[in-house]
Design a protein around this motif. Structure first.
Motif, mmCIF file in Angstrom:
data_model
loop_
_atom_site.group_PDB
_atom_site.id
_atom_site.type_symbol
_atom_site.label_atom_id
_atom_site.label_comp_id
_atom_site.label_asym_id
_atom_site.label_seq_id
_atom_site.Cartn_x
_atom_site.Cartn_y
_atom_site.Cartn_z
ATOM 1 N N GLU A 1 50.230 11.650 33.553
ATOM 2 C CA GLU A 1 48.948 11.995 34.150
ATOM 3 C C GLU A 1 47.924 10.968 33.697
ATOM 4 O O GLU A 1 47.674 10.818 32.499
ATOM 5 C CB GLU A 1 48.500 13.401 33.734
ATOM 6 C CG GLU A 1 49.300 14.515 34.369
ATOM 7 C CD GLU A 1 48.651 15.875 34.146
ATOM 8 O OE1 GLU A 1 47.545 15.896 33.596
ATOM 9 O OE2 GLU A 1 49.251 16.894 34.517
ATOM 10 N N ALA A 2 47.320 10.264 34.642
ATOM 11 C CA ALA A 2 46.307 9.259 34.300
ATOM 12 C C ALA A 2 45.535 8.906 35.558
ATOM 13 O O ALA A 2 46.078 8.926 36.665
ATOM 14 C CB ALA A 2 46.932 8.006 33.701
ATOM 15 N N HIS A 3 44.247 8.600 35.381
ATOM 16 C CA HIS A 3 43.388 8.180 36.495
ATOM 17 C C HIS A 3 43.253 6.680 36.590
ATOM 18 O O HIS A 3 42.986 6.153 37.669
ATOM 19 C CB HIS A 3 41.987 8.791 36.343
ATOM 20 C CG HIS A 3 41.941 10.269 36.539
ATOM 21 N ND1 HIS A 3 42.304 11.174 35.551
ATOM 22 C CD2 HIS A 3 41.583 11.013 37.619
ATOM 23 C CE1 HIS A 3 42.151 12.399 36.022
ATOM 24 N NE2 HIS A 3 41.712 12.334 37.266
ATOM 25 N N ALA A 4 43.367 5.981 35.472
ATOM 26 C CA ALA A 4 43.178 4.531 35.467
ATOM 27 C C ALA A 4 44.023 3.933 34.356
ATOM 28 O O ALA A 4 44.245 4.579 33.317
ATOM 29 C CB ALA A 4 41.704 4.161 35.272
ATOM 30 N N TRP B 1 56.467 -5.169 33.655
ATOM 31 C CA TRP B 1 56.001 -3.779 33.636
ATOM 32 C C TRP B 1 55.040 -3.581 34.807
ATOM 33 O O TRP B 1 54.157 -4.396 35.036
ATOM 34 C CB TRP B 1 55.288 -3.453 32.314
ATOM 35 C CG TRP B 1 56.222 -3.476 31.135
ATOM 36 C CD1 TRP B 1 56.489 -4.514 30.322
ATOM 37 C CD2 TRP B 1 57.001 -2.373 30.664
ATOM 38 N NE1 TRP B 1 57.398 -4.169 29.358
ATOM 39 C CE2 TRP B 1 57.726 -2.837 29.534
ATOM 40 C CE3 TRP B 1 57.162 -1.049 31.058
ATOM 41 C CZ2 TRP B 1 58.583 -2.024 28.822
ATOM 42 C CZ3 TRP B 1 58.018 -0.234 30.353
ATOM 43 C CH2 TRP B 1 58.734 -0.716 29.237
ATOM 44 N N LEU B 2 55.243 -2.489 35.524
ATOM 45 C CA LEU B 2 54.449 -2.190 36.711
ATOM 46 C C LEU B 2 53.882 -0.782 36.574
ATOM 47 O O LEU B 2 54.536 0.106 36.019
ATOM 48 C CB LEU B 2 55.310 -2.279 37.973
ATOM 49 C CG LEU B 2 56.202 -3.522 38.100
ATOM 50 C CD1 LEU B 2 57.112 -3.392 39.315
ATOM 51 C CD2 LEU B 2 55.349 -4.784 38.216
ATOM 52 N N VAL B 3 52.673 -0.583 37.091
ATOM 53 C CA VAL B 3 52.077 0.745 37.033
ATOM 54 C C VAL B 3 51.403 1.023 38.372
ATOM 55 O O VAL B 3 50.729 0.171 38.945
ATOM 56 C CB VAL B 3 51.061 0.861 35.868
ATOM 57 C CG1 VAL B 3 49.891 -0.076 36.063
ATOM 58 C CG2 VAL B 3 50.572 2.295 35.724
ATOM 59 N N LEU B 4 51.658 2.226 38.898
ATOM 60 C CA LEU B 4 51.099 2.689 40.173
ATOM 61 C C LEU B 4 50.252 3.923 39.889
ATOM 62 O O LEU B 4 50.699 4.832 39.180
ATOM 63 C CB LEU B 4 52.234 3.017 41.149
ATOM 64 C CG LEU B 4 51.830 3.441 42.565
ATOM 65 C CD1 LEU B 4 51.127 2.306 43.278
ATOM 66 C CD2 LEU B 4 53.059 3.879 43.360
ATOM 67 N N ILE B 5 49.048 3.960 40.427
ATOM 68 C CA ILE B 5 48.092 5.029 40.110
ATOM 69 C C ILE B 5 47.627 5.673 41.405
ATOM 70 O O ILE B 5 47.306 4.985 42.379
ATOM 71 C CB ILE B 5 46.877 4.483 39.331
ATOM 72 C CG1 ILE B 5 47.340 3.792 38.055
ATOM 73 C CG2 ILE B 5 45.896 5.586 39.008
ATOM 74 C CD1 ILE B 5 46.241 3.044 37.349
ATOM 75 N N VAL C 1 39.198 15.934 40.243
ATOM 76 C CA VAL C 1 40.331 15.233 40.861
ATOM 77 C C VAL C 1 41.410 14.979 39.815
ATOM 78 O O VAL C 1 41.120 14.605 38.677
ATOM 79 C CB VAL C 1 39.848 13.905 41.485
ATOM 80 C CG1 VAL C 1 41.023 13.096 41.988
ATOM 81 C CG2 VAL C 1 38.882 14.193 42.626
ATOM 82 N N LYS C 2 42.658 15.171 40.219
ATOM 83 C CA LYS C 2 43.782 14.967 39.317
ATOM 84 C C LYS C 2 44.311 13.547 39.468
ATOM 85 O O LYS C 2 44.387 13.017 40.567
ATOM 86 C CB LYS C 2 44.893 15.968 39.652
ATOM 87 C CG LYS C 2 46.090 15.905 38.707
ATOM 88 C CD LYS C 2 47.125 16.949 39.084
ATOM 89 C CE LYS C 2 48.324 16.909 38.143
ATOM 90 N NZ LYS C 2 49.360 17.886 38.521
ATOM 91 N N GLY C 3 44.637 12.910 38.356
ATOM 92 C CA GLY C 3 45.172 11.557 38.383
ATOM 93 C C GLY C 3 46.635 11.526 37.970
ATOM 94 O O GLY C 3 47.043 12.219 37.027
ATOM 95 N N PHE D 1 45.659 3.645 29.210
ATOM 96 C CA PHE D 1 45.391 4.491 30.372
ATOM 97 C C PHE D 1 44.486 5.641 29.958
ATOM 98 O O PHE D 1 44.480 6.088 28.810
ATOM 99 C CB PHE D 1 46.681 5.003 31.026
ATOM 100 C CG PHE D 1 47.613 5.752 30.099
ATOM 101 C CD1 PHE D 1 47.538 7.134 29.964
ATOM 102 C CD2 PHE D 1 48.570 5.059 29.369
ATOM 103 C CE1 PHE D 1 48.420 7.814 29.130
ATOM 104 C CE2 PHE D 1 49.439 5.733 28.520
ATOM 105 C CZ PHE D 1 49.376 7.122 28.391
ATOM 106 N N ALA D 2 43.678 6.087 30.917
ATOM 107 C CA ALA D 2 42.689 7.140 30.694
ATOM 108 C C ALA D 2 43.073 8.368 31.507
ATOM 109 O O ALA D 2 43.441 8.255 32.675
ATOM 110 C CB ALA D 2 41.292 6.657 31.089
#
Length: 1450
Positions: free
Chosen positions: A205-208, A170-174, A187-189, A228-229
């Motif tokens: 939609e997520a910042h972290a 599993w991979l996640v790009l932010i 700021v939009k995440g 995720f937040a």
């Protein structure tokens, strides 16, 4: 909360500037931290370099000259990845270096630019371009591998993080992007989640975000979680959430249920947003870090909020997990590297006490083995045990924090549980749980092993010991020894059961291992028995074993003497000697007996060995008298002398000097005590003085320090041997500083006729007694006077020498001494000759013979003391004629001139060479005026002041002080302690200063009076200088000083000085007058110098007269003056007057204060005039906004419409909101209509009861929130037609449907609600909720329409919800129909039988009966028909052909 009690502890590890990092490089693009091991900083000035900071030694950074666009250190090893853009292209060149090996590992040229990269594992780099994500392994020669394409939501985003789970499945790009236009600062995440197995992406939609592994109860495989937040802005609302979900749930296994929680941002942090997330695998805690330094801590399992605090006042831009401590590192803009860790001692009490969450407290304690939850864990264990949940109790005991339940009581508790047949005993369940969790303690290991031994399963024990699952103990070893000796020995060793281990080695005859093991564990076995055993078979081995014992820490376990006796009993002399020589090397006192023993043995058997031992000197504690006797018997006389300890024995041996080598005898004397040596020397001199004198002198020279020089001298003097004394002292003289020795040597040399030696010593020696030597030489009357001259000249006996030589008629030696030896002492010679009444001719001739070498000052002093100064007149005039400038020559000549009164004034004023202080002192008693002349010439301040004070010459003193212009001199004479100060001041004021024409002298005097704090005297002085038309009347500084002094000392004169003087510093003096509270004088000064602003400030701030200030402002008509008046009026609350003054001043600078004051005073008409003036000068949104608000407050709506059509910079949205909040709806309507804020306009029109317009505005806004507000307002106003228009736009949203329905029902508008829902059925966007809600309404208020509705729309209904409604309203027929439609035939049959009057239909019931799943209902149906419809029982029985008929009857 105090930091010490906080659940999260913060610590500053270091600051990057402290190790030389420039703050300009502490940014997201320059600093990287891939793990808790390294920080990497990229610098571009003063030169391109990369700084690598090892967190184990952060104060020793490694700086390398490297040019790169980005640098990343590997998370685990010293491997550096570098990225640099190729010049002139968009391509990036990537390189990987091994720093330790100083070698390049890999490189690759990317065809497109890498916008972000990161180590996702120690072996893998993640590369992110504008469109694609790649993985690049550092192993082999592989090139980057494409993983996935970026989704559309990440277009034009700044990528801030990229992560993968441990399995890399599993991979996640932010990324982040600018916020919405209505709130750009938030700021939009955006996040892209990608599944490698499914090759699918999901945009969120997520910042972290971060991955974690969590073990769900009942599932032996850990689940992969993502947390995720988010913080989003929608329809004017900010929503902040934390989500925790499972990825790739395992089929057929318990899964992790989705969790979410709110992130609460304080009001001051509404635009803050998460920038990083770290998950502690040690404690299963989620750390959410925001840009402005907030830290949120949540529990991973439950998403429960644990803690929130601000950890940094500066923005945080980088974080990294600190896995070893379960925390994280963060770096802020200031360069602080902060470490956040869990406070082990406080977090569990904090969660259980502050948060009152006992379950979470227990879970945290179990996960992290933390203190603070002991009582809770014990209570929970007892509850599980009481509920016979032994498996859960075993798991709780195994995971109990700090092992509080791992006790014998717990084992006994499980043992006491009866074992059920066919089930695993609870005790084995407990032990099995413990083995899966880790290692058993000693008691648990013993109990489990007892079970295994009883079952003869030794292999299990071996496996558990190999896996370190058991804690070894002596009891466990005893238990295992019954089945396996080797295994028992291993257990004994691990358990440190030393006696059992030694016994086991003894059984194996492995004695060397006993020593090694005993040393390792500090155990003492029976070594004597072991040694005897070895000695029987291997003597040399016994020696080695004994030596091994002697080298053991703490000393030999067996006494050396005992060991020696064991060897001697078997006549092993050489072995015993070898052992003793080895162990006695330290030469310790406690080994005296053994040293004697080894010497005796060898002196009897091997004398040569004993002599060699003594020659080596390795022993010093043996019995010396005993060994001395043995040596004498063996013919070793030197050894005997060395060992005898009694003087008679020594004398007996030493008389045989013919058999003793002289050098050996001398060396032997060195071993004797002082008294014995002297006794022996005396005996030798008595025997033969002449023959033994040389050897005695040699001994005395050799050991003079030990014997004492005095003793040696007395020895020689006793035998009257001056020759021996001369030779002895001659060798010792150069190293001695004893005056007596030097004198005795001079005396001995003189008596032996060594005159040259006497002369040499008196000339060179510095240590003899000069007085004693002088007297001796005078008494000796040597024919050569040079020794006496040496002594007297060196030690200051020149008068005595002169007297001796003169009285002994040795004038030749006097002339020779003065001319050749020391001309500098000629004055002393002259003085003594004068005392001895020597003829003047001889003295004058003596002086003239050495005139150029003669020191004048002491010569003058000697003659002056004897009042024979005139004797030197010829000598002094001769020196002056030769051009001498010696001050002493001229001092003496001046004294002669003064005494002779030969025009002394001329000499004192013209001679440049004499010393003024000396000559002046000479003149004081003779003529004080001459002393003043001398002192003035030499600027001898103190002397001149003293002589003038003493002789009342104050006029001369005043003139001198004024001319001198010396601050220190002025300070001294003006000191209050000076009793003559008043007389001096009078002369200065009356004579000295009026006579002066020098500005510098006047300035110095004035400054001195100021420094001395003499204001009244200074005023007197200045009035005389300034006001009486002197040369300094118009002096600028003096006028300033006169006024300032009067301000300080005599304020009553100030106004007169202001009017009379014109040339002074008006601004500065005015400020001083203000500080001195002379406000009218200050006002007069400022007015005189046209300083109108300062003048009006005095009126306003000091005199506090606004009326006078207004009058003054009308008089001068200056904008700056009006401005000051306006500010004062504003401070006093005279708002209208202040506005008028500001308008006159044309001053727009204070518009904020004026606006506030006008609003507070409700003077909006005046405020409108002021703001119109201000708009001509400044373009401020505040001004235009307040002008609109003021128009609204005075109901000038037309001006508002005109104003907003003109160019302006008003913040219309804020103004409209403010008008709305203050119920100025008409004005707000104008604003909202102009800016097309239809949502606000709709609400405003609702407040104005203009519902049709509100509906039109809501239609333009097209917002669910707006539709609801207008709808509800129309319902309250009974405008149901308009309400229905609004409602139709609301109910198409599933989430808002229920709210609308409740609002109508709460107000009793049932028919209107039904009408609304019926209208909604025909909408294109009609959904299941509308059909279901209408069905519920029919069930409640229109039951006659319910069945028809159900039949028409049964496929579009939420049947379970409608079933509940029909059940509540008791519509049994409709309920039965719904059960049939939902395939719940059992419930349908039950409903028909329980409510047959309304629900029963025979044909329908037959259809139901054949479909029921519960056979029991067949029998109930038969009973039902027998009781209520017996005529149809046969038909029913035919349907139920499989039913047993006997069941129907009793």
């Amino acid at each position: 909360m105090a930091a010490a009690n906080a659940p999260i502890a913060m610590k500053e590890v270091l600051t990057l500037p402290s190790i030389g990092i420039n703050p300009q490089f502490i940014t997201f693009t320059n600093v990287t931290m891939e793990s808790d091991k390294y920080i990497c900083v990229r610098e571009t000035a003063p030169q391109n370099s990369v700084v690598i900071i090892d967190m184990n030694m952060p104060m020793q950074p490694l700086r390398r000259p490297i040019t790169a666009d980005s640098a990343l250190m590997n998370p685990n090893s010293r491997i550096l990845a570098l990225k640099a853009q190729l010049p002139g292209t968009t391509q990036d060149h990537l390189q990987i270096f091994n720093i330790e090996m100083k070698a390049k590992m890999k490189s690759h040229q990317m065809p497109e630019q890498v916008v972000f990269w990161k180590w996702i594992s120690p072996k893998m780099l993640g590369l992110v371009t504008q469109t694609t994500v790649y993985h690049w392994s550092i192993e082999g020669d592989s090139e980057p591998t494409k993983m996935f394409e970026r989704t559309a939501n990440l277009v034009n985003n700044q990528i801030i993080n990229y992560k993968c789970d441990p399995s890399e499945k599993w991979l996640v790009l932010i990324g982040i992007a600018p916020g919405a236009p209505e709130r750009p600062q938030l700021v939009k995440g955006n996040m892209q989640l990608f599944s490698v197995d499914q090759q699918r992406s999901q945009a969120l939609e997520a910042h972290a975000a971060s991955f974690a592994q969590f073990k769900v109860p009942g599932n032996e495989n850990p689940s992969t979680l993502i947390s995720f937040a988010t913080k989003t802005f929608n329809a004017g609302q900010i929503t902040s959430k934390l989500h925790v979900i499972e990825l790739g749930a395992q089929p057929g296994k318990p899964s992790f249920s989705k969790k979410q929680a709110d992130l609460f941002f304080p009001p001051d942090f509404q635009d803050d947003f998460p920038v990083a997330m770290q998950i502690s695998h040690k404690y299963s805690l989620i750390y959410v870090i925001t840009k402005l330094g907030l830290l949120f801590v949540y529990d991973l399992e439950t998403a429960t909020a644990v803690y929130r605090n601000r950890i940094s006042p500066d923005p945080i831009f980088l974080t990294s997990e600190a896995s070893s401590v379960g925390g994280f590192y963060s770096i802020n803009r200031r360069g602080q590297v902060l470490l956040a860790t869990v406070n082990d001692a406080t977090i569990v009490p904090f969660v259980s006490g502050q948060l009152n969450n006992l379950e979470l407290a227990v879970n945290l304690a179990k996960r992290g083995n933390l203190p603070g939850a002991e009582n809770l864990v014990v209570q929970r264990f007892q509850e599980l045990f009481a509920q016979t949940k032994y498996k859960e109790a075993a798991e709780l005991a195994a995971e109990s924090p700090q092992g509080i339940l791992r006790t014998p009581d717990t084992v006994a508790k499980f043992q006491s549980v009866p074992v059920q047949a066919g089930q695993t005993p609870p005790l084995l369940q407990y032990f099995g749980t413990l083995l899966t969790r880790g290692k058993l303690n000693a008691f648990e290991s013993l109990e489990l092993s007892r079970l295994v031994v009883n079952q003869n399963k030794k292999n299990l024990l071996e496996n558990w010991l190999a896996e370190d699952k058991l804690e070894c103990s002596e009891e466990l070893g005893d238990l295992v020894k019954t089945v396996d000796n080797d295994l028992a020995l291993k257990i004994y060793i691990k358990a440190r059961a030393t006696p059992k281990v030694v016994a086991a080695f003894a059984e194996r005859r492995e004695f060397d291992k006993i020593l090694i093991y005993s040393k390792q564990v500090g155990y003492t076995p029976d070594y004597l028995f072991l040694l005897q055993t070895i000695l029987r078979t291997d003597p040399q081995g016994a020696v080695n074993f004994a030596l091994m014992m002697s080298q053991m820490e703490g000393g030999s376990p067996v006494d050396y003497n005992t060991i020696t006796d064991l060897f001697l009993q078997r006549n092993l002399i050489r072995e015993a000697t070898a052992f003793l020589l080895d162990v006695l090397k330290p030469n310790l006192p406690e080994h005296a007996f053994l040293q004697t023993k080894v010497l005796e043995i060898n002196l009897v058997t091997f004398p040569n060995v004993a002599d060699a031992i003594l020659a080596n000197g390795m022993f010093s504690h043996y019995d010396r008298p005993r060994i001395a006797q043995l040596c004498e018997k063996a013919g070793l006389y030197v050894r005997a002398l060395q060992h005898y300890t009694e003087l008679p024995d020594v004398k007996r041996v030493i008389v045989n000097t013919h058999a003793i080598e002289p050098q050996a005898l001398v060396e032997f004397f060195g071993t004797l005590s002082r008294e014995w040596a002297l006794e022996c020397m005396k005996d030798l001199l008595l025997v033969n003085l002449r023959a033994n004198l040389q050897i005695i002198v040699q001994v005395a020279k050799e050991y003079c320090e030990q014997l004492g020089v005095d003793a040696c001298i007395k020895l020689f003097e006793q035998f009257k041997s001056y020759e021996g004394l001369y030779f002895f002292l001659g060798s010792y003289l150069s190293s001695s500083e004893d005056p007596d020795i030097h004198f005795k040597y001079i005396e001995a040399a003189a008596k032996t006729g060594q005159i040259k030696e006497v002369e040499r010593v008196t000339r060179e020696s510095n240590f003899y007694d000069a007085e004693k030597t002088k007297n001796f030489l005078m008494e000796a009357k040597l024919p050569d006077a040079r020794p006496l001259i040496n002594v007297c000249d060196r030690f200051g006996f020149v008068p005595d020498l002169t007297h001796y030589l003169y009285t002994n008629n040795m004038l030749r030696y006097i002339e020779g001494y003065v001319q050749k030896v020391n001309p500098g002492n000629a004055p002393l010679v002259v003085g003594q000759l004068l005392d001895d009444e020597c003829p003047e001719d001889f003295i004058k001739g003596l002086i003239l013979s050495v005139r150029s070498l003669l020191p004048v000052e002491p010569l003058v002093e000697e003659c002056e003391k004897r009042n024979r100064l005139r004797l030197l007149t010829q000598f002094l005039e001769h020196l002056v004629s030769e051009g001498s400038q010696d001050v002493h020559v001229h001092n003496a000549l001046g004294k002669i001139i003064i005494d002779s009164n030969n025009n002394p004034e001329h000499f004192l004023t013209t001679n440049p060479y004499y010393d003024s202080r000396v000559v002046g002192k000479y003149c004081e008693k003779r003529d004080p005026t001459l002393a003043v002349v001398a002192y003035r010439r030499g600027q001898c301040d103190d002397e001149l002041i003293n002589v003038t004070n003493k002789n009342s010459l104050f006029k001369l003193q005043a003139r001198y002080v004024v001319e001198r212009m010396d601050a220190d001199l002025w300070e001294k004479v003006l000191n209050p302690e000076n009793e003559y100060r008043r007389q001096l001041i009078d002369q200065v004021v009356s004579t000295a200063l009026p006579e002066s024409k020098s500005p510098e002298q006047v300035s110095a005097a004035v400054k001195a009076f100021m420094t001395a704090d003499l204001p009244h005297e200074l005023i007197e002085l200045l009035e005389k200088i300034v006001l009486q038309n002197s040369a300094f009347s118009g002096n600028f500084n003096l006028q300033n000083l006169l006024i300032l002094t009067a301000i300080k000392a005599d304020p009553s004169r100030v106004m007169d000085y202001i009017n009379r003087l014109d040339n002074f510093d008006g601004p500065a003096v005015g400020e001083v007058a203000v500080e001195a509270q002379l406000y009218e004088e200050a006002f007069a000064i400022f007015k005189k110098f046209n300083l109108n602003v300062q003048a009006v400030n005095v009126l306003l701030d000091n005199i506090r007269s606004i009326d006078r200030a207004v009058e003054f402002a009308f008089r001068v008509e200056e904008d700056a003056v009006w401005s000051q008046v306006a500010k004062a009026q504003l401070r006093e609350g005279l708002v209208s007057d202040a506005i008028e003054s500001f308008i006159r001043a044309d001053d727009a600078t204070q518009f904020l204060d004026v606006i506030q004051a006008a609003e507070d005073g409700d003077v909006y008409p005046d405020l409108v005039r002021y703001l119109l003036m201000v708009r001509q000068k400044v373009k401020e949104p505040k001004v235009d906004s307040e002008l609109i608000y003021a128009y609204a407050k005075i109901d000038r709506l037309g001006e508002i419409e005109e104003f907003i059509l003109m160019p302006n910079v008003a913040n219309l949205q804020n103004v409209g909101d403010r008008l709305f909040d203050e119920d100025l709806y008409e004005a707000a309507k104008i604003i909202f209509a102009f800016i097309s804020n239809w949502a606000k306009l709709a609400v405003t029109l609702v407040r104005l009861k203009q519902f049709q317009g509100a509906v039109d505005a809501a239609r333009k806004a097209n917002s669910a929130k707006t539709w609801k507000e207008v709808c509800f307002a129309c319902v309250d106003a009974e405008e149901f037609r308009l309400a229905q228009i609004c409602g139709l736009n609301i109910i198409v949203q599933v989430d808002d449907l229920e709210e609308v329905s409740e609002y109508y029902q709460n107000r009793g508008c049932f028919n209107e609600l039904i009408s609304l829902m019926e209208s909604g059925l025909g909408l294109e966007r009609a959904h299941m909720g509308i059909f279901t809600e209408l069905g519920v309404l029919y069930a409640r208020y229109r039951p006659e329409k319910l069945m028809e509705h159900i039949k028409l729309f049964s496929t579009r209904l939420n049947i379970p919800k409608l079933i509940r409604a029909c059940d509540e309203q008791q519509h049994w027929k409709e309920l039965t129909y719904l059960y049939i439609q939902y395939d719940e035939f059992d419930n349908a049959a039950t409903t028909v039988m329980n409510h047959s009057p309304e629900a029963w239909d025979h044909m329908q019931f037959k259809d139901i009966a054949v479909k029921v799943a519960n056979v029991e209902l067949y029998y109930k149906a038969v009973h039902f028909y027998l009781q209520e419809h017996p005529d149809l029982i046969n038909d029913m029985l035919n349907v139920l052909a499989l039913l047993n008929p006997t069941r129907c009857y009793p």
